[in-house]
Every structure is written in C-alpha cells, then in structure tokens.
Design an enzyme around this catalytic site. Structure first.
Site, PDB file in Angstrom:
ATOM      1  N   LYS A 109       0.828  -1.212   0.000  1.00  0.00           N
ATOM      2  CA  LYS A 109       0.000   0.000   0.000  1.00  0.00           C
ATOM      3  C   LYS A 109       0.862   1.261   0.000  1.00  0.00           C
ATOM      4  CE  LYS A 109      -3.974   1.675   2.776  1.00  0.00           C
ATOM      5  NZ  LYS A 109      -4.765   1.347   3.988  1.00  0.00           N
ATOM      6  N   SER A 142      -9.624   1.189   3.437  1.00  0.00           N
ATOM      7  CA  SER A 142      -8.846   2.037   2.559  1.00  0.00           C
ATOM      8  C   SER A 142      -7.814   1.285   1.716  1.00  0.00           C
ATOM      9  CB  SER A 142      -8.116   3.101   3.385  1.00  0.00           C
ATOM     10  OG  SER A 142      -7.147   2.528   4.247  1.00  0.00           O
ATOM     11  N   SER A 148      -9.768  -1.308   7.373  1.00  0.00           N
ATOM     12  CA  SER A 148      -9.140  -0.993   6.090  1.00  0.00           C
ATOM     13  C   SER A 148      -8.395  -2.148   5.431  1.00  0.00           C
ATOM     14  CB  SER A 148      -8.196   0.205   6.243  1.00  0.00           C
ATOM     15  OG  SER A 148      -8.949   1.390   6.363  1.00  0.00           O
TER      16      SER A 148
END
Length: 542
Positions: A123, A204, A228
């Site tokens: 990420k 997310s 997330s």
C-alpha cells in the site's frame, strides 16, 4: 449470469501445459446486455498459490524474474488497459533487477524461505527507500521518497520478496473527508472492484484488495485502523488478516492511530496469508508496542492450519447479523451451519450491542493521534509539506485537482484536535481500550474460542459525489478498537459480488483465527476469480 459465455482460451494452452499449470483460463464474451468486459483472461498464473509458485521455481519452470515479468505484464494489461482497475499507483522500476539477484541466490543454493522471489504489492502509505514515492494517495505528498524502509519492508526484503510496486488507496487511508468514496485518491484516481467494475472495492486498502483478487500479484499488504484491511478483502473476495496491534512493527508507515493501526497480509487463500504473516513479525525498536509481542510470535503460522480445527470449539455468532438483507443473511446462516457441520458449537451473542457504550470516543482518539502522528511523520519526511496544516493549505490551493469530488473536513477537524496530554484524549483512550475487557469478558462468560460475524455487506456502487453508502453489516470495529486479530474470508457471492465472513479472537491468537478460517475455507472453497463485469445493471438484476 449463467447465460454469459465463458469459454476456454486455446491460445496459451501450450504455455500453460509447459509450465505445469492447470488449464482452465477463460474468455469473458459479451452478453446480450453487454455488461461484461470483452476481455480474454488467459493469465497463466491465475489463482496460483505461493507454494505452487515456489514449486515452479524449484523445478526450473519459472524464475523469479520471469514470474515478476508476468505480473508486470498482467498489471499493464488489466490495471492500466483492459478493465482498467486502477489498483496499482506506482511500479517499482527495480523489480526485475531485484528478482534477477534472487534468482542468482537460488542458483547458488541460498533460498531465504517461502517468500523468496515472490512478487508482492504494498500500500502507498508504507515507506520504501528506493525509487518509489510514499504519498498516501495525496498530491500534497508527491515527491516523498523515503530515506529508510518501513520495518515491515525490511522484513520483506530479508525474506526475499520482490516488491512489484505500490497500490492505490482511499486517500490518507480514508481519513480525509466525512463523505469519502472508498478507493479514490487525488494521486491515483478511482480503484475498481474486479467482480463488477462499477461497484466499490471498499477501503482504505482498496488497491491491495483489488490487485490480489485480480491476480496482479501473488499477495499484498494493506493497513488497517478500522476495517481498512478486512472490509476491502471482503468486498474483493479475498482473505485479509488484521493482526493484533503490536504483532507487526509500524515505523515507516504513514499513521492514523498508534492505538489501532497495523499492517496486514491480503491474499487469495488462508495459507498464503499465514505464509506472509510468518515473515513480518518481530520487535520494531521504533515502535514500543511491539515489545509486547516478544515470546508471542510464531516462526511459521502455517503449522496451525488444520482442516479439523473447528471440531469441539465454541464460536460466538453475532446475533444482529441474522437480520438485514435477505441474501447476506442467507449466506451467514449457511456459514453458521457449516461451523456446526465442522464440529463447532455456536452460541448467539450481541457484541455490537455491548460496544455501543464506546460511542464517539474512537473518533476522538483517531483525530488526536492522527494529528500527532502525521506531524511527526511529515517533520522527518522528504515531502514538500511538513505538517498537517500545510497539507490542508496545499489542498485548498489546488482544490480542482486535490479535492474535485469531496473535501477535507476530517483533516481540518483533526488539525484542531487536542494534544495527547489532554484529559479529554486520555479519557477517550480509556473508553476505547475498554473494548478489550468487553470482548474478553463476553468470551469468558460464554467460554468462546472465537467470535464470528458478517464482515461487510454487498459492495455498494461507486459514488464520487455522495460518497460511500452503508449496508447495515460491519464487524470490523470491535476487533479494530480492541487491537485483536481479525480475519475475513469469502462467505459466498450475491449477484456476482463477494461477501466476507469474519472471525476474531483475543490478543496474539492469530493461530486460532487462521486455523478456524482455514477449516472453513477448505470445507467451502468460496473463493473464485473475478469476471470483470462492466456494470451492475444487467438483466439478472441488482
């Protein structure tokens, strides 16, 4: 959906056979409603596990370099062209060189472990001291090339993983606006769900979830503060583990909350997730909470994966999820019955009702810790903005590109948050961490080995203007606030959209949640590759 034309591809059968990879690649043809992408999904590595990839390298049928090249080509074909998932925000220009060096090590007899030569995506809020940026998806952080790897990136490199690139995310890990659209960032644009492209990938860790599901990498890493990792894993039909807070070091990760933040592995099966977790643990000298993990980590989490792991266990079932959308409830009831078939005793509980006393305390904690943590991160970073106030000012000065759909109310309110010495903050932390006692007491009272529930409901439509829509199912908050391990895995699909099943337990009980998830996974095999359907407006109806 059964009227769609899925036929086997013949163009790559020879190569598939040569590699020893099972045939079965499919082409998605146009339906009468033209709701499917006309996309030949004949990728030779579709759904292969880490152990299968290792076996191919061991036999000399693949090298890490060729494997990495295949995934890079896949990203170009699927992420940047074809369905255009927009899951990958940046490619590592050194990936092939790194893979070549690992191949040389293999030839010399040095194999670092099960992650040696395996391509992975991480990420874009995780520092890498290489040629890639770390931006949390924000235009304000463009140019931020880290001086030092994040702790977990060091562990990845030590284990011989090949970092392919970085994934898109909900900007600032979904802590920017009160009306966000999951999977959208000003730097990366909108990530799509590979099952139905106009549906949300959740967030997310949207890009990590979408990329793993679409076979753009072998496995990925996301981060979680409150759902997330687990919510996007549910929405993209994969397995995601949010570990105990403190099991993985967090230095070098753009923070939200020191109380709740953790990174976590996201893969297509439980075994791969356990394999990656095994190389990420360890005491991070720059993250004090990891000291609590000493003596509680495992060198190999795959040793706990047994098909009969649920036999004789007591599983708490979140009662509130027995009502709601009839399709989701039906999947949940089938999962409960499967637990029983596998030898578990199920006990209805009402954890979410117990957790209501915490109220808004969690958001207070997140705002205060976000301000403190981001200011500390930016003060040492190589970004042009040096604190949260400057981020806000940048976004206002560049509103047409930085905030075209929704604004930055959460950034602004966090910038006004109290400091960590305030009484209000300390009281909020005590209230949030009381969740640990609530969960532990509930488990003790009912003699539970774990608690299960519906992770998240049906993925909602992508809506940049109104933001995310709720669906009445959300199991992510209790384990997030408590800092306890939480795994999600596919529970089934509704209208071709995945829905996840959650399992949580107490601190450092990753062996339990992995084992129970594995037993359920092996008995159900709900994971399936996405079909890249263009629109949810097809005749069988959503």
């Amino acid at each position: 959906m059964n009227r769609r034309n899925f036929i086997k591809s013949t163009s790559t059968v020879g190569l598939i056979t040569t590699l020893g990879i099972p045939a079965g690649a499919t082409i998605i043809g146009k339906s009468d409603e033209e709701s499917a992408i006309d996309f030949a999904d004949n990728f030779q590595l579709n759904e292969l596990t880490i152990s299968e990839l290792q076996d191919l390298m061991k036999k000399g049928k693949l090298s890490s370099k060729s494997l990495t090249k295949m995934y890079l080509d896949r990203i170009e074909k699927v992420d940047k062209n074809g369905p255009k998932l927009n899951a990958v925000i940046e490619i590592n220009p050194d990936a092939l060189e790194i893979a070549s060096k690992l191949d040389e090590e293999r030839k010399a007899g040095k194999i670092r472990g099960l992650m040696h030569g395996i391509p992975i995506l991480i990420k874009d809020n995780i520092n890498t001291a290489d040629k890639m940026q770390t931006t949390a998806g924000s235009l304000a952080l463009l140019g931020n090339i880290a001086s030092e790897d994040a702790f977990i990136v060091k562990k990845l490199r030590e284990a011989g993983a090949v970092i392919l690139g970085k994934t898109n995310l909900s900007e600032w890990a979904n802590f920017r606006s009160s009306r966000p659209c999951s999977g959208w960032s000003s730097r990366g644009g909108q990530t799509k769900n590979p099952f139905i492209l106009d549906r949300s990938p959740s967030g997310s860790s949207s890009g990590s979830g979408s990329a793993v599901s679409a076979n753009l990498c072998a496995i990925a890493i996301g981060t979680e503060t409150n759902g997330s990792v687990t919510a996007p894993s549910s929405s993209n039909g994969i397995v995601g583990l949010k570990p105990t807070v403190g099991l993985l070091g967090r230095s070098g990760i753009i923070p939200i909350s020191k109380t709740q933040d953790t990174a976590g592995p996201m893969g297509r099966n439980v075994t791969d997730v356990a394999t990656l977790l095994s190389v990420l643990t360890g005491v991070d000298l720059n993250d004090e909470v990891t000291k609590n993990s000493e003596g509680k980590t495992q060198k190999d989490y795959t040793q706990f994966l047994k098909k009969d792991a649920l036999k004789g266990k007591r599983i708490g079932i979140e009662k509130s999820f027995l009502t709601g959308h009839e399709g989701v409830v039906a999947l949940y009831k089938k999962a409960i019955e499967k637990f029983k078939e596998l030898g578990a005793e199920v006990i209805e509980i009402e954890l979410l009702k117990e957790m209501r006393i915490i109220g808004s305390a969690s958001f207070t904690v997140l705002q205060c810790e976000f301000k403190d943590g981001v200011n500390a991160y930016l003060a040492k970073a190589n970004a042009k903005v040096k604190n949260l106030t400057e981020v806000i000012a940048f976004n206002k000065a560049n509103e047409s590109t930085a905030m075209p759909y929704f604004k930055q109310e959460t950034l602004e309110s966090s910038d006004k948050a109290l400091d960590l010495e305030s009484v209000a903050y300390k009281e909020a932390v005590l209230k949030v961490t009381s969740s640990r006692k609530i969960i532990t007491d509930l488990m003790t009272k009912n003699q539970l080995d774990a608690i299960a529930g519906t992770t998240y409901g049906i993925p909602s439509p992508i809506d940049l203007f109104n933001g995310d829509a709720g669906n009445g199912f959300y199991f992510c908050s209790p384990p997030a606030m408590a800092g306890f391990p939480h795994i999600t895995l596919p529970m089934g699909k509704i209208y071709e959209l995945p829905v996840g099943l959650s399992i949580m337990a107490g601190a450092y009980e990753e062996p339990k949640v992995l084992a129970f998830a594995y037993a359920y996974e092996q008995a159900t095999k709900h994971r399936s590759a996405p079909k890249f359907i263009k629109s949810s407006n097809f005749s069988s109806g959503i």
